[in-house]
Enzyme design. Sequence first.
Site, PDB file in Angstrom:
ATOM      1  N   GLN A  72       7.389   5.866   7.310  1.00 44.70           N
ATOM      2  CA  GLN A  72       6.474   4.726   7.397  1.00 44.70           C
ATOM      3  C   GLN A  72       7.049   3.514   6.659  1.00 44.70           C
ATOM      4  O   GLN A  72       7.688   2.676   7.261  1.00 44.70           O
ATOM      5  CB  GLN A  72       5.107   5.119   6.852  1.00 44.70           C
ATOM      6  CG  GLN A  72       3.985   4.263   7.382  1.00 44.70           C
ATOM      7  CD  GLN A  72       2.639   4.973   7.321  1.00 44.70           C
ATOM      8  OE1 GLN A  72       2.555   6.183   7.192  1.00 44.70           O
ATOM      9  NE2 GLN A  72       1.577   4.210   7.414  1.00 44.70           N
ATOM     10  N   ASP A  73       6.848   3.426   5.345  1.00 44.55           N
ATOM     11  CA  ASP A  73       7.509   2.365   4.581  1.00 44.55           C
ATOM     12  C   ASP A  73       8.161   2.992   3.356  1.00 44.55           C
ATOM     13  O   ASP A  73       7.931   4.159   3.065  1.00 44.55           O
ATOM     14  CB  ASP A  73       6.558   1.209   4.239  1.00 44.55           C
ATOM     15  CG  ASP A  73       5.398   1.588   3.337  1.00 44.55           C
ATOM     16  OD1 ASP A  73       5.128   2.799   3.183  1.00 44.55           O
ATOM     17  OD2 ASP A  73       4.755   0.680   2.792  1.00 44.55           O
TER      18      ASP A  73
END
Length: 224
Positions: free
Chosen positions: A63-64
Amino acid sequence: MAILKNDWAPLLEEEFHKPYYIKLREFLKEEYRTRTIYPDMYDIFNALHYTPYAQVKVVILGQDPYHGPGQAHGLSFSVKPGVPIPPSLANIFKELHDDLGCYIPNNGYLVKWAKQGVLLLNTVLTVRRGEANSHKGKGWEFFTDRVIELVNEKEDPVVFLLWGRHAQAKKELITNPRHHIIEAPHPSPFSAARGFFGHRPFSRTNAFLQKVGREPIDWQIENI
């Protein structure tokens, strides 16, 4: 900002000139100047640096980046040596142990995977310290969607490991029937017991690669 130097460079050249990216770059310049941002500016594109386009065999979407000090270095799920192994990665190692018998290493540095053709790609490539998803919706998604589209265009079959709803939302970009998708819940402690554990992604990936005549991945991360 680090510029790409391998075979990704010509493929992504036009992205760097698009209005969304120019706006993103200005945003990042200000963020890096005024706040603590992870990873280090020179590590942002490490997923692409370590895994040239021609060598991509497997994609693991994250995701991040991790938003704690010293963790993120540009590869999804990976942390620098000497940093405690985060819970999701600990669960990945547990599944790897149960699946292939790999011992659980004393570090979470996944560069060995990246150098074998495992593209460890986050969908957002930067984050503010202590603020998960703080750079979501700033433009990175356009860039990383293009990376996924380019991998989708490859002639050589690729395995996509899509863990959790966020990664599975990118399935619509994977239209090439040559490729193989393995889906499961996210390895996070909140969801791993709902089907991540026991789905054997590593042996299934290697079985597919061997079936199409590609070298399997040596998934064992060694102790440092």
